[in-house]
Design an enzyme around this catalytic site. Structure first.
Site, PDB file in Angstrom:
ATOM      1  N   LYS A 225       0.802  -1.191  -0.250  1.00 46.55           N
ATOM      2  CA  LYS A 225       0.063  -0.256  -0.009  1.00 46.55           C
ATOM      3  C   LYS A 225       0.890   1.452  -0.029  1.00 46.55           C
ATOM      4  CE  LYS A 225      -2.921   2.752   3.202  1.00 46.55           C
ATOM      5  NZ  LYS A 225      -3.948   2.525   4.222  1.00 46.55           N
ATOM      6  N   ASP A 230      -2.661   9.924   3.918  1.00 50.57           N
ATOM      7  CA  ASP A 230      -3.756  10.175   3.809  1.00 50.57           C
ATOM      8  C   ASP A 230      -4.311  10.830   5.036  1.00 50.57           C
ATOM      9  OD1 ASP A 230      -6.616   8.702   3.867  1.00 50.57           O
ATOM     10  OD2 ASP A 230      -5.573   6.799   5.660  1.00 50.57           O
ATOM     11  N   LYS A 237     -10.420  13.030   7.831  1.00 45.56           N
ATOM     12  CA  LYS A 237     -10.211  12.582   9.721  1.00 45.56           C
ATOM     13  C   LYS A 237      -9.540  13.902  10.550  1.00 45.56           C
ATOM     14  CE  LYS A 237      -6.751   8.175   7.955  1.00 45.56           C
ATOM     15  NZ  LYS A 237      -7.297   7.517   9.166  1.00 45.56           N
ATOM     16  N   ASP A 248       1.642   6.014   5.898  1.00 42.96           N
ATOM     17  CA  ASP A 248       0.390   5.510   4.933  1.00 42.96           C
ATOM     18  C   ASP A 248       0.753   4.315   3.875  1.00 42.96           C
ATOM     19  OD1 ASP A 248      -2.168   4.018   5.545  1.00 42.96           O
ATOM     20  OD2 ASP A 248      -2.835   5.706   4.375  1.00 42.96           O
ATOM     21  N   ASP A 307     -12.763   7.171   3.356  1.00 40.75           N
ATOM     22  CA  ASP A 307     -10.789   6.674   3.947  1.00 40.75           C
ATOM     23  C   ASP A 307     -10.651   5.656   3.725  1.00 40.75           C
ATOM     24  OD1 ASP A 307      -8.644   7.137   5.822  1.00 40.75           O
ATOM     25  OD2 ASP A 307     -10.300   7.708   7.736  1.00 40.75           O
ATOM     26  N   GLU A 309      -9.930   4.608   1.270  1.00 42.42           N
ATOM     27  CA  GLU A 309      -8.860   4.227   0.367  1.00 42.42           C
ATOM     28  C   GLU A 309      -7.877   2.984   0.174  1.00 42.42           C
ATOM     29  OE1 GLU A 309      -8.304   5.378   2.881  1.00 42.42           O
ATOM     30  OE2 GLU A 309      -5.529   4.937   2.858  1.00 42.42           O
ATOM     31  N   ARG A 311      -7.608  -0.140   0.536  1.00 46.02           N
ATOM     32  CA  ARG A 311      -7.919  -1.908   0.273  1.00 46.02           C
ATOM     33  C   ARG A 311      -8.843  -1.360  -1.219  1.00 46.02           C
ATOM     34  NH1 ARG A 311     -12.912  -2.087   4.531  1.00 46.02           N
ATOM     35  NH2 ARG A 311     -11.505  -1.222   5.624  1.00 46.02           N
TER      36      ARG A 311
HETATM   37  N1  BES Z   1      -4.887   4.282   7.230  1.00 45.22           N
HETATM   38  C1  BES Z   1      -5.068   3.977   7.499  1.00 45.22           C
HETATM   39  C2  BES Z   1      -5.709   2.811   8.321  1.00 45.22           C
HETATM   40  C3  BES Z   1      -4.836   3.224   9.982  1.00 45.22           C
HETATM   41  C4  BES Z   1      -5.179   3.729  10.813  1.00 45.22           C
HETATM   42  C5  BES Z   1      -3.509   2.454  10.052  1.00 45.22           C
HETATM   43  C6  BES Z   1      -4.826   4.370  11.455  1.00 45.22           C
HETATM   44  C7  BES Z   1      -2.671   2.180  11.091  1.00 45.22           C
HETATM   45  C8  BES Z   1      -3.190   3.794  12.065  1.00 45.22           C
HETATM   46  C9  BES Z   1      -6.288   3.758   7.128  1.00 45.22           C
HETATM   47  O1  BES Z   1      -7.279   3.968   5.257  1.00 45.22           O
HETATM   48  C10 BES Z   1      -7.980   3.795   7.753  1.00 45.22           C
HETATM   49  O2  BES Z   1      -8.538   5.468   7.680  1.00 45.22           O
HETATM   50  N2  BES Z   1      -8.902   3.096   7.540  1.00 45.22           N
HETATM   51  C11 BES Z   1      -9.861   3.235   8.260  1.00 45.22           C
HETATM   52  C12 BES Z   1     -11.419   2.287   7.568  1.00 45.22           C
HETATM   53  C13 BES Z   1     -12.635   1.959   7.664  1.00 45.22           C
HETATM   54  C14 BES Z   1     -12.849   3.622   7.583  1.00 45.22           C
HETATM   55  C15 BES Z   1     -14.064   1.089   7.481  1.00 45.22           C
HETATM   56  C16 BES Z   1     -10.022   2.516   9.842  1.00 45.22           C
HETATM   57  O3  BES Z   1      -9.182   1.596  10.237  1.00 45.22           O
HETATM   58  O4  BES Z   1     -10.308   3.562  10.846  1.00 45.22           O
HETATM   59 ZN    ZN Z   2      -4.718   4.706   4.357  1.00 46.45          ZN
HETATM   60 ZN    ZN Z   3      -7.534   6.117   5.326  1.00 46.23          ZN
END
Ligand code: BES
Ligand code: ZN
Ligand code: ZN
Length: 462
Positions: A225, A230, A237, A248, A307, A309, A311
């Site tokens: 990734k 992000d 966020k 990220d 967010d 994104e 996947r």
């Molecule tokens: N990059 C984040 C995941 C993340 C956050 C990894 C903090 C490590 C620390 C990812 O893109 C994300 O924002 N995921 C969301 C998914 C949700 C919207 C379904 C998450 O984990 O809150």
């Molecule tokens: Zn992310």
């Molecule tokens: Zn994200």
């Protein structure tokens, strides 16, 4: 970093003695009274992580005594390069070849500093290569891990999709591999619609990075990734959650580091590295909540949250990866906060559709002192990703099991017969430990390298 391991001792080189708690008493027998009194007075108990200078008979430093735990030799001396009086040292204690290599690697990693924007005043001490250490292996590993850390630590302004591609290009060049990138509108022309949709809002043009190396052996494909920043997109966020999101692209930094280790070792594999590199930004042309995206595979995806994104960009890369029917497919991603809730920050969540590969990974995690934890691709949860208007939603319809549902989303884009591993990693040390400074970190890379090596030695099938 590599300059702190030297092949030559000189007259001032001081000995380092490694001792465990049980062995301390025996080690002391026959030692000068001054040494015994000093250790007693300083209550040195040889607990792992403790070390002390030893006096010589001229009121100088006669050496160093380090408390170790034999099951954790990697980090045994990692605090020493920065913690000892500046100078040159050698390991006096007899070590097995594996332990000697581990100690040397720990020393190398203990000299890592992110010095792109700041020079460090304090010097670091050098170690004479322990006799039986595998120098090539230790150097290859340290260089890979240091590359991963540097890429993650570099702020998004200086590590956008273009710079990430440059790093991959430089790595390919150094090992005589092939580099290619599909950039901007070409992503649409060549059918990578979800990478384009996520990346199109940013000034920094999205791209798919594609590195190839090696002509014989099993096909090993790594996908990382590469979300260089992000922001969350329109589902922005909050400040606290956004702050660290330069990391990220940690998954891409992991696969580039791992590729560097594999290529340095000249492992007989046909290696491919695919990195969807984007910035998840906010602007008038950003993709929106409830948009329906096309994917390379042909499945339509409804955007429940911009967010989620990672996947989306990974789906197109995984489809492309599977088109070549690799013998092993491994992705690394900072995919979910939920994986960190489940396992904390240090333990990578590992998902795998092949029990043989998963067992190998768990074993190498233990062996290398780089533990990973297997989590289930629990099929009944697939229905949580259903959408009323598209084939799939990019978020689950509930608050639970977010790391699992994210992995199940990815699984839709992996051909069932392909042995596939998905790592959901933190890629960041929140606090410093010996050899592991605060900041970007490679997690699960040593375990994975060990597993790939064994996979290749076994003939490349699982
Ligand atoms: N990059 C984040 C995941 C993340 C956050 C990894 C903090 C490590 C620390 C990812 O893109 C994300 O924002 N995921 C969301 C998914 C949700 C919207 C379904 C998450 O984990 O809150
Ligand atoms: Zn992310
Ligand atoms: Zn994200």
């Amino acid at each position: 970093m590599t300059k702190y391991l030297t092949s030559r001792a000189n007259a001032e080189t001081r000995p380092i003695h490694l001792v465990n708690q049980r062995g301390l008493k025996e080690w002391l027998t026959g030692k000068p009274v001054a040494v015994r009194r000093w250790l007693e007075a300083s209550a040195f108990d040889a607990a792992p992580g403790r070390f002390t200078l030893l006096p010589d008979d001229k009121k100088g430093i006669g050496g160093v005594l380090v408390g170790v735990d034999e099951t954790d030799m990697l980090w045994a001396c990692a605090a020493l390069p920065a913690g000892l009086p500046l100078g040159r040292y050698r390991i006096e204690t007899d070590l097995s070849a594996d332990d000697a290599t581990a100690v040397a690697l720990g020393w190398l990693l203990g000299t890592y500093r992110f010095d792109r924007y700041k020079s460090f005043e304090s010097g670091l001490s050098s170690l004479v290569w322990p006799k039986t250490a595998d120098q090539k292996a230790a150097l290859g590993m340290a260089e890979g891990i240091s590359l991963t850390r540097d890429l993650i630590n570099t702020p998004a302004e200086d590590m956008g999709p273009a710079e990430l591609a440059e790093a991959a290009k430089a790595l390919a060049k150094a090992h005589k591999g092939k580099f290619k990138a599909i950039v901007g509108e070409d992503l649409l022309k060549k059918n990578f619609p979800s990478i384009h949709a996520v990346g199109r809002a940013a000034e920094k043009t999205p791209r798919l990075i594609d590195l190839k190396w090696g002509t014989k052996g099993p096909r090993v494909t790594l996908v990382g990734k590469g979300v260089c920043f992000d922001s969350g997109g329109l589902d922005l966020k909050p400040a606290g959650g956004m702050k660290m999101m330069k990391k990220d692209m940690g998954g891409s930094a992991h696969v580039l580091g791992l590729a560097s280790i594999i290529m340095a070792a000249k492992l007989p594999v046909r290696l491919r590295v695919l990195i969807p590199a984007v910035e998840n930004a906010v602007s008038g042309n950003a993709f929106r909540p409830l948009d329906v995206l096309d994917t390379r595979k042909g499945l339509t995806v409804e955007v429940g949250n911009t967010d989620a994104e990672g996947r989306l960009v990974l789906s197109d890369a995984l489809t492309e990866a599977c088109s070549e029917k690799p013998d092993l497919l491994i992705d690394f991603a900072t995919l979910t906060g939920a994986a960190r809730v489940a396992l904390g920050t240090d333990l990578p969540a590992m998902f795998c559709n092949n029990d043989t590969v998963a067992a190998m990974l768990l074993r190498h995690g233990e062996l290398e002192g780089d533990p990973v934890w297997r989590m289930p691709l629990h099929q009944p949860y697939r229905k949580q990703l259903e959408s009323k208007v598209a084939d799939l939603s990019n978020i689950s319809n509930g608050p639970y099991g977010g790391a699992i549902t994210a992995a199940l989303f990815l699984e839709h884009f992996v051909e069932g017969a392909t042995p596939w591993v998905h790592f959901d990693v933190m890629a960041w040390n929140l606090a410093a430990r010996p050899g592991r400074p605060e900041g970007g970190e490679a997690m699960g890379v040593r375990a994975t390298y060990g597993m790939i090596k064994e996979f290749v030695a076994q003939g490349g099938s699982a």
